[in-house]
Design a protein around this motif. Structure first.
Motif, mmCIF file in Angstrom:
data_model
loop_
_atom_site.group_PDB
_atom_site.id
_atom_site.type_symbol
_atom_site.label_atom_id
_atom_site.label_comp_id
_atom_site.label_asym_id
_atom_site.label_seq_id
_atom_site.Cartn_x
_atom_site.Cartn_y
_atom_site.Cartn_z
ATOM 1 N N VAL A 105 100.941 8.128 2.642
ATOM 2 C CA VAL A 105 99.580 7.644 2.817
ATOM 3 C C VAL A 105 99.544 6.834 4.105
ATOM 4 C CG1 VAL A 105 97.764 6.168 1.868
ATOM 5 C CG2 VAL A 105 99.107 7.642 0.347
ATOM 6 N N ILE A 106 100.478 5.890 4.235
ATOM 7 C CA ILE A 106 100.601 5.067 5.433
ATOM 8 C C ILE A 106 102.069 4.724 5.633
ATOM 9 C CG2 ILE A 106 100.116 2.954 4.121
ATOM 10 C CD1 ILE A 106 98.826 1.827 6.690
ATOM 11 N N MET A 107 102.496 4.724 6.886
ATOM 12 C CA MET A 107 103.869 4.326 7.190
ATOM 13 C C MET A 107 103.917 3.631 8.534
ATOM 14 S SD MET A 107 106.207 7.479 8.610
ATOM 15 C CE MET A 107 107.496 6.343 9.017
ATOM 16 N N ALA A 108 104.880 2.738 8.660
ATOM 17 C CA ALA A 108 105.173 2.075 9.927
ATOM 18 C C ALA A 108 106.692 2.064 10.055
ATOM 19 C CB ALA A 108 104.618 0.663 9.942
ATOM 20 N N SER A 109 107.194 2.274 11.266
ATOM 21 C CA SER A 109 108.642 2.324 11.410
ATOM 22 C C SER A 109 109.103 1.975 12.821
ATOM 23 C CB SER A 109 109.163 3.721 11.047
ATOM 24 O OG SER A 109 108.769 4.664 12.019
ATOM 25 N N THR A 110 110.374 1.668 12.885
ATOM 26 C CA THR A 110 111.097 1.520 14.145
ATOM 27 C C THR A 110 112.003 2.735 14.304
ATOM 28 O OG1 THR A 110 111.080 -0.872 14.007
ATOM 29 C CG2 THR A 110 112.761 0.109 15.400
ATOM 30 N N ASP A 111 112.734 3.063 13.224
ATOM 31 C CA ASP A 111 113.639 4.207 13.181
ATOM 32 C C ASP A 111 113.911 4.522 11.718
ATOM 33 O OD1 ASP A 111 115.558 2.305 12.278
ATOM 34 O OD2 ASP A 111 116.265 1.971 14.329
ATOM 35 N N ALA A 135 90.176 13.738 5.177
ATOM 36 C CA ALA A 135 90.804 14.835 4.449
ATOM 37 C C ALA A 135 92.026 15.282 5.253
ATOM 38 C CB ALA A 135 89.835 15.992 4.273
ATOM 39 N N ILE A 136 93.190 15.246 4.608
ATOM 40 C CA ILE A 136 94.451 15.632 5.249
ATOM 41 C C ILE A 136 94.900 16.938 4.598
ATOM 42 C CG2 ILE A 136 96.798 14.897 5.775
ATOM 43 C CD1 ILE A 136 94.804 12.948 6.922
ATOM 44 N N ASN A 137 95.232 17.947 5.404
ATOM 45 C CA ASN A 137 95.463 19.298 4.868
ATOM 46 C C ASN A 137 96.852 19.572 4.312
ATOM 47 O OD1 ASN A 137 97.092 19.700 7.125
ATOM 48 N ND2 ASN A 137 95.740 21.200 8.087
ATOM 49 N N GLY A 138 97.799 18.653 4.464
ATOM 50 C CA GLY A 138 99.120 18.854 3.883
ATOM 51 C C GLY A 138 100.100 19.596 4.766
ATOM 52 N N SER A 139 99.682 19.999 5.958
ATOM 53 C CA SER A 139 100.630 20.734 6.804
ATOM 54 C C SER A 139 100.620 20.331 8.268
ATOM 55 C CB SER A 139 100.388 22.234 6.691
ATOM 56 O OG SER A 139 99.089 22.559 7.145
ATOM 57 N N SER A 153 107.971 17.503 7.519
ATOM 58 C CA SER A 153 107.444 18.299 6.411
ATOM 59 C C SER A 153 106.683 17.450 5.398
ATOM 60 C CB SER A 153 108.589 19.023 5.706
ATOM 61 O OG SER A 153 109.469 18.070 5.127
ATOM 62 N N GLN A 154 106.657 16.139 5.554
ATOM 63 C CA GLN A 154 106.043 15.266 4.561
ATOM 64 C C GLN A 154 104.620 14.867 4.954
ATOM 65 O OE1 GLN A 154 108.689 12.022 3.680
ATOM 66 N NE2 GLN A 154 110.110 13.349 2.611
ATOM 67 N N TYR A 155 103.712 15.819 4.861
ATOM 68 C CA TYR A 155 102.297 15.556 5.107
ATOM 69 C C TYR A 155 101.585 15.371 3.781
ATOM 70 C CZ TYR A 155 102.809 17.223 9.926
ATOM 71 O OH TYR A 155 103.167 17.371 11.234
ATOM 72 N N LEU A 156 100.675 14.432 3.748
ATOM 73 C CA LEU A 156 99.845 14.233 2.565
ATOM 74 C C LEU A 156 98.845 15.377 2.468
ATOM 75 C CD1 LEU A 156 99.132 12.012 0.379
ATOM 76 C CD2 LEU A 156 97.218 11.489 1.882
ATOM 77 N N LYS A 157 98.569 15.811 1.264
ATOM 78 C CA LYS A 157 97.505 16.783 1.050
ATOM 79 C C LYS A 157 96.511 16.124 0.108
ATOM 80 C CE LYS A 157 96.391 21.511 -0.074
ATOM 81 N NZ LYS A 157 96.864 22.808 -0.569
ATOM 82 N N GLY A 158 95.399 15.705 0.683
ATOM 83 C CA GLY A 158 94.401 14.993 -0.101
ATOM 84 C C GLY A 158 93.498 14.190 0.805
ATOM 85 N N ALA A 165 95.128 0.973 0.753
ATOM 86 C CA ALA A 165 94.372 2.206 0.993
ATOM 87 C C ALA A 165 93.952 2.812 -0.336
ATOM 88 C CB ALA A 165 95.219 3.214 1.766
ATOM 89 N N TRP A 166 92.881 3.578 -0.277
ATOM 90 C CA TRP A 166 92.489 4.421 -1.388
ATOM 91 C C TRP A 166 92.976 5.831 -1.046
ATOM 92 C CZ3 TRP A 166 90.051 3.233 -5.954
ATOM 93 C CH2 TRP A 166 89.552 1.935 -6.073
ATOM 94 N N ALA A 167 93.526 6.535 -2.041
ATOM 95 C CA ALA A 167 94.016 7.892 -1.791
ATOM 96 C C ALA A 167 93.743 8.773 -2.998
ATOM 97 C CB ALA A 167 95.513 7.879 -1.486
ATOM 98 N N ARG A 168 93.591 10.030 -2.682
ATOM 99 C CA ARG A 168 93.423 11.046 -3.718
ATOM 100 C C ARG A 168 94.309 12.216 -3.329
ATOM 101 N NH1 ARG A 168 87.800 13.921 -4.566
ATOM 102 N NH2 ARG A 168 88.450 14.827 -2.612
ATOM 103 N N ILE A 169 95.115 12.673 -4.260
ATOM 104 C CA ILE A 169 96.054 13.774 -4.006
ATOM 105 C C ILE A 169 95.424 15.086 -4.448
ATOM 106 C CG2 ILE A 169 98.326 14.728 -4.625
ATOM 107 C CD1 ILE A 169 98.337 12.135 -2.884
ATOM 108 N N ASP A 170 95.552 16.101 -3.598
ATOM 109 C CA ASP A 170 95.133 17.450 -3.966
ATOM 110 C C ASP A 170 96.150 17.981 -4.973
ATOM 111 O OD1 ASP A 170 94.995 20.329 -4.003
ATOM 112 O OD2 ASP A 170 93.847 20.247 -2.145
#
Length: 188
Positions: free
Chosen positions: A59-65, A19-23, A155-160, A45-50
């Motif tokens: 939901v998922i990210m990978a990056s260099t820059d 459970a991710i709280n969005g903040s 500011s881009q947190y998942l809520k769900g 991934a399986w995801a559910r949005i609040d």
């Protein structure tokens, strides 16, 4: 390679999903970042949005820059899932637009990328929703991997909720993932 986040034997039981709280909550998976194949792979991934989510959430990210990243994201204003492969500043994004994602239901999300085949594919519930071609060339080494957040825009947190997360270093059979395949047993 498999991330190995399998937090539930019963996907639909909320007590066993992340459970991710969005903040403020997210999972740092940087320890696997260097093993992600930037030339060919799969995020699943399986995801559910609040339904009260008021911003975009990864939901998922990978990056260099900021010029080299890949992710699966829920875009709140457009009410759509987005699958992005941004390499060397060349952005390709597969989109599934609908207003159903904030309905509180679980969705299976997957994206595959293959530089040799020059394509990015986005899937929702086992169905291919869009293919994009013209992928750029990745610069640098992947050193960040997060679940539930975008480290490049705090500011881009998942809520769900998130469950059954897998990362493959090849293009996986998405229908097998969606139809109940165990991520441990799926290989191409």
């Amino acid at each position: 390679m498999k991330l190995g986040l399998n937090v539930s034997s019963n996907l639909y039981h909320d007590n066993y999903s992340l459970a991710i709280n969005g903040s403020t909550q997210y999972i740092n998976a940087d320890t696997v970042a260097g093993d992600i194949n930037k030339l060919k792979g799969t995020f699943s991934a399986w995801a559910r949005i609040d339904g009260t989510m008021s911003a975009n959430g990864r939901v998922i990210m990978a990056s260099t820059d900021s010029s080299n990243q890949m992710y699966i994201q829920y875009h709140n204003a457009a009410e759509e899932w987005r699958f992005l492969y941004l390499a060397g500043g060349v952005s390709k994004q597969a989109v599934r637009a609908t207003d159903a994602e904030s309905d509180g239901l679980w969705y299976h999300l997957a994206m595959t990328w293959d530089i040799a085949e020059d394509d990015l594919k986005g899937y929702v519930n086992g169905t291919l929703v869009q293919t994009k071609t013209g992928l750029g060339t990745w610069s640098g080494t992947i050193d960040e991997c997060y679940l539930g957040s975008n480290t490049l825009a705090s500011s881009q947190y998942l809520k769900g909720n998130i469950n059954e997360v897998s990362i493959f270093d090849d293009v996986a059979d998405v229908s097998l993932l969606y139809n109940g395949g165990n991520p441990v047993d799926i290989s191409n």
